[in-house]
Design an enzyme around this catalytic site. Sequence first.
Site, PDB file in Angstrom:
ATOM      1  N   ASN A   1       8.016  -8.567  -0.257  1.00 64.44           N
ATOM      2  CA  ASN A   1       6.752  -7.877   0.010  1.00 64.44           C
ATOM      3  C   ASN A   1       6.940  -6.980   1.227  1.00 64.44           C
ATOM      4  O   ASN A   1       7.422  -7.450   2.262  1.00 64.44           O
ATOM      5  CB  ASN A   1       5.647  -8.873   0.358  1.00 64.44           C
ATOM      6  CG  ASN A   1       4.963  -9.439  -0.834  1.00 64.44           C
ATOM      7  OD1 ASN A   1       5.619  -9.908  -1.760  1.00 64.44           O
ATOM      8  ND2 ASN A   1       3.649  -9.416  -0.826  1.00 64.44           N
TER       9      ASN A   1
ATOM     10  N   HIS B   1       0.866  -1.183   0.000  1.00 69.24           N
ATOM     11  CA  HIS B   1       0.000   0.000   0.000  1.00 69.24           C
ATOM     12  C   HIS B   1       0.894   1.222   0.000  1.00 69.24           C
ATOM     13  O   HIS B   1       2.008   1.178   0.497  1.00 69.24           O
ATOM     14  CB  HIS B   1      -0.864   0.052   1.263  1.00 69.24           C
ATOM     15  CG  HIS B   1      -1.673  -1.177   1.472  1.00 69.24           C
ATOM     16  ND1 HIS B   1      -2.823  -1.435   0.786  1.00 69.24           N
ATOM     17  CD2 HIS B   1      -1.491  -2.237   2.296  1.00 69.24           C
ATOM     18  CE1 HIS B   1      -3.321  -2.594   1.180  1.00 69.24           C
ATOM     19  NE2 HIS B   1      -2.526  -3.096   2.085  1.00 69.24           N
TER      20      HIS B   1
END
Length: 185
Positions: free
Chosen positions: A106, A90
């Site tokens: 990630n 995000h």
Amino acid sequence: MKDSCKKIIEDDLFRYFGDRHLSVKQKFLAHFIYPETRFIIAWRKFSYYKKKKNGFLSGYYKFILVMLSHRFGFQFNYNAEIGSGLYIGHFGRVILGAVKIGKNFNVATGVTIGEVNGKCPVIGDNVWVGTNAVIVGDIVIGDNVLISPNTFLYESVPSNSTVRGNPAVVFRKENATKNCIQNKV
């Protein structure tokens, strides 16, 4: 731009879209709409031209990175080394020091990975870092490691582990990131 940089960007975008042959719409979204991919593309191009010692183009992409950093909160050290398949979950504050990171990384919002006494972490392949985790110091994080949200990590972690808590507690788990990292390169 040479094929090596193009290939790494394609690997990064594969992590987002799950497709090696992006449509015009997907390319438009990646280059102009999604903050995460816009930043990744600019950072990859900056890193490439910096290594090639192309002052004009590295300076141009550095300027773009500064603008995107102020707008979206991403801050990557210009000397960070990150393998292909980078995925920022995000947009929001993500701070990476001069780290060395493997492929299929990630990272979620609020994460800080930085130095202590001039030493930064070395992170392996297939690592997932949850929201607001802090990873610092001269440590090594192995392959297939899942670092839970809100974890403070200051010690090395073996491969195939999950880490959680403050202070961090390590649990051995085979393929710890199996269901967390999609579209591996």
